[in-house]
Scaffold this active site. Structure first.
Site, PDB file in Angstrom:
ATOM      1  N   CYS A  73      -0.770   4.161   2.186  1.00 26.44           N
ATOM      2  CA  CYS A  73      -0.418   3.971   3.718  1.00 26.44           C
ATOM      3  C   CYS A  73       0.964   4.335   4.122  1.00 26.44           C
ATOM      4  O   CYS A  73       1.139   4.832   5.165  1.00 26.44           O
ATOM      5  CB  CYS A  73      -0.763   2.608   4.166  1.00 26.44           C
ATOM      6  SG  CYS A  73      -2.340   1.800   3.167  1.00 26.44           S
ATOM      7  N   ASP A  74       1.867   3.727   3.320  1.00 32.33           N
ATOM      8  CA  ASP A  74       3.173   3.645   3.515  1.00 32.33           C
ATOM      9  C   ASP A  74       4.234   4.467   2.907  1.00 32.33           C
ATOM     10  O   ASP A  74       5.638   4.654   3.224  1.00 32.33           O
ATOM     11  CB  ASP A  74       3.728   2.228   3.527  1.00 32.33           C
ATOM     12  CG  ASP A  74       3.043   1.399   4.490  1.00 32.33           C
ATOM     13  OD1 ASP A  74       2.469   1.901   5.457  1.00 32.33           O
ATOM     14  OD2 ASP A  74       2.793   0.155   4.087  1.00 32.33           O
ATOM     15  N   CYS A 128       0.685  -1.223  -0.108  1.00 33.85           N
ATOM     16  CA  CYS A 128      -0.021   0.121   0.017  1.00 33.85           C
ATOM     17  C   CYS A 128       0.921   1.237   0.111  1.00 33.85           C
ATOM     18  O   CYS A 128       1.191   1.721   1.057  1.00 33.85           O
ATOM     19  CB  CYS A 128      -0.906   0.139   1.197  1.00 33.85           C
ATOM     20  SG  CYS A 128      -1.939   1.542   1.136  1.00 33.85           S
TER      21      CYS A 128
END
Ligand code: NAP
Length: 306
Positions: A135-136, A132
């Site tokens: 997200c990261d 992701c």
């Protein structure tokens, strides 16, 4: 017994919720482990009709959810662990321990990111290996990362990651991309992105704590080399979330639920929509469309139920 339970809260589930709530069926939507589905992990969606400037994935889902709630849909954060046929309908056993009964079910459990399935990947999950970018990505400011895959997701993730990373390398197992032309061009024209073709990951290398590189194999020459990077982003497709339906609903060999053209599964009263049954299109708009179809069919089924 409830009229209708919608299993999954992505765009297909939320659309089914809008339609069944507007039909006054008071649907219950069980979120599943990835509340809001795959759109929650994306950034700008540019191809959902009605948004000439694009729309953020999470915003689209949130708005659809609100729209459904406005008409009486109820969303519950929980995960279905078991599904069984009972007299007059179906029963779901939820992770919270609760059992819920329903006359009809719409399975919109979606699909989750595919992993490579190599031991070193397991070791470095969350320590530089991720599926992701949204997200990261921010953890990789001024670092060097690789993205694995040749589809739209890989192009999208790589382009997004150039906001943070110094250099993004897309590693693809063939020499032709599967991604749409527009997404390919975006990635190819980005000066921070380069490509390595015909190569697969043999091993993720690290210092015990974090990723430090990968071992690459050229599939044409079988030559193995090491490539230094701080992050490995996997964008190699998805697998349908159909575990609880195993041996209960008909699936294809890849585990996608089988439906007819009206979104009926092989069991009357159970409908499926979105990525859990879509082997071809996998778009937000097609997921929403199929969610609408499943909802209308469920409504019709309920009208004839008594
Ligand atoms: P995808 O189209 O299935 O592409 C997966 C990619 O990963 C392929 O290039 C595939 O290689 C590669 N791959 C699969 N297994 C692999 C493995 N074990 N090792 C190495 N490489 C592997 O998946 P996706 O990119 O997630 O897209 C899924 C759907 O969502 C598509 O329909 C796409 O159009 C849609 N989508 C749309 C947007 C958008 O429009 N904004 C954004 C993201 C996704 P091969 O090419 O060799 O098979």
């Amino acid at each position: 017994m409830k009229n209708i339970i919608i299993l999954g809260s992505g765009i297909a589930g939320c659309t089914a919720a809008v339609y069944t709530a507007r039909a006054d069926l008071r649907p219950l939507i069980i979120s599943g482990p990835e509340d809001g589905g795959q759109l929650m992990l994306t950034t700008k969606v540019e191809n959902f009709p009605g948004f000439p400037e694009g729309v953020q994935g999470p915003e689209l889902v949130e708005k659809c959810k609100k729209q459904a709630e406005q008409f009486g849909a109820r969303f519950k954060i929980d995960i279905a662990m078991d599904f069984n046929k009972i007299g007059g309908g179906f029963e779901l056993t939820l992770m919270s321990g609760e059992k819920v009964q329903t006359k009809t079910l719409i399975a919109v459990t979606g699909a989750s990111a595919r992993w490579l399935g190599i031991p070193s990947e397991e070791k470095y999950k969350g320590r530089g290996v991720t599926t992701c970018a949204t997200c990261d990505g921010a953890f990789f400011k001024d670092k060097e990362v690789i993205v694995i895959g040749g589809g739209d997701s890989a192009m999208e993730e790589a382009t997004f990651l150039t906001r943070f990373a110094n250099k993004v390398t897309i590693i693809h197992r063939r020499d032709t991309l599967r991604a749409s032309k527009i997404m390919q061009e975006k990635a190819k024209n980005n000066p921070k992105i380069r490509f390595i073709w015909n190569s697969v990951i043999e091993e993720i290398l690290g210092d015990g704590k974090f990723v430090r590189g990968v071992k690459l194999k050229d599939v044409n020459t079988n030559k193995v080399s090491e490539f230094k990077c701080d992050g490995v982003f996997l964008a190699i497709g998805h697998v349908p979330n159909t575990k609880i339906f195993k041996d209960k609903l008909e699936m294809n060999e890849q585990g996608y639920l089988k439906t007819d053209k009206f979104m009926h599964t092989n069991i009357p009263g159970v409908f499926a929509a979105g990525d859990v049954q879509d082997i071809r299109f996998k778009q937000a708009i097609t997921a929403a469309g199929s969610g609408c179809m499943a909802a209308m069919e469920a409504e019709k089924y309920l009208a004839e139920y008594e």
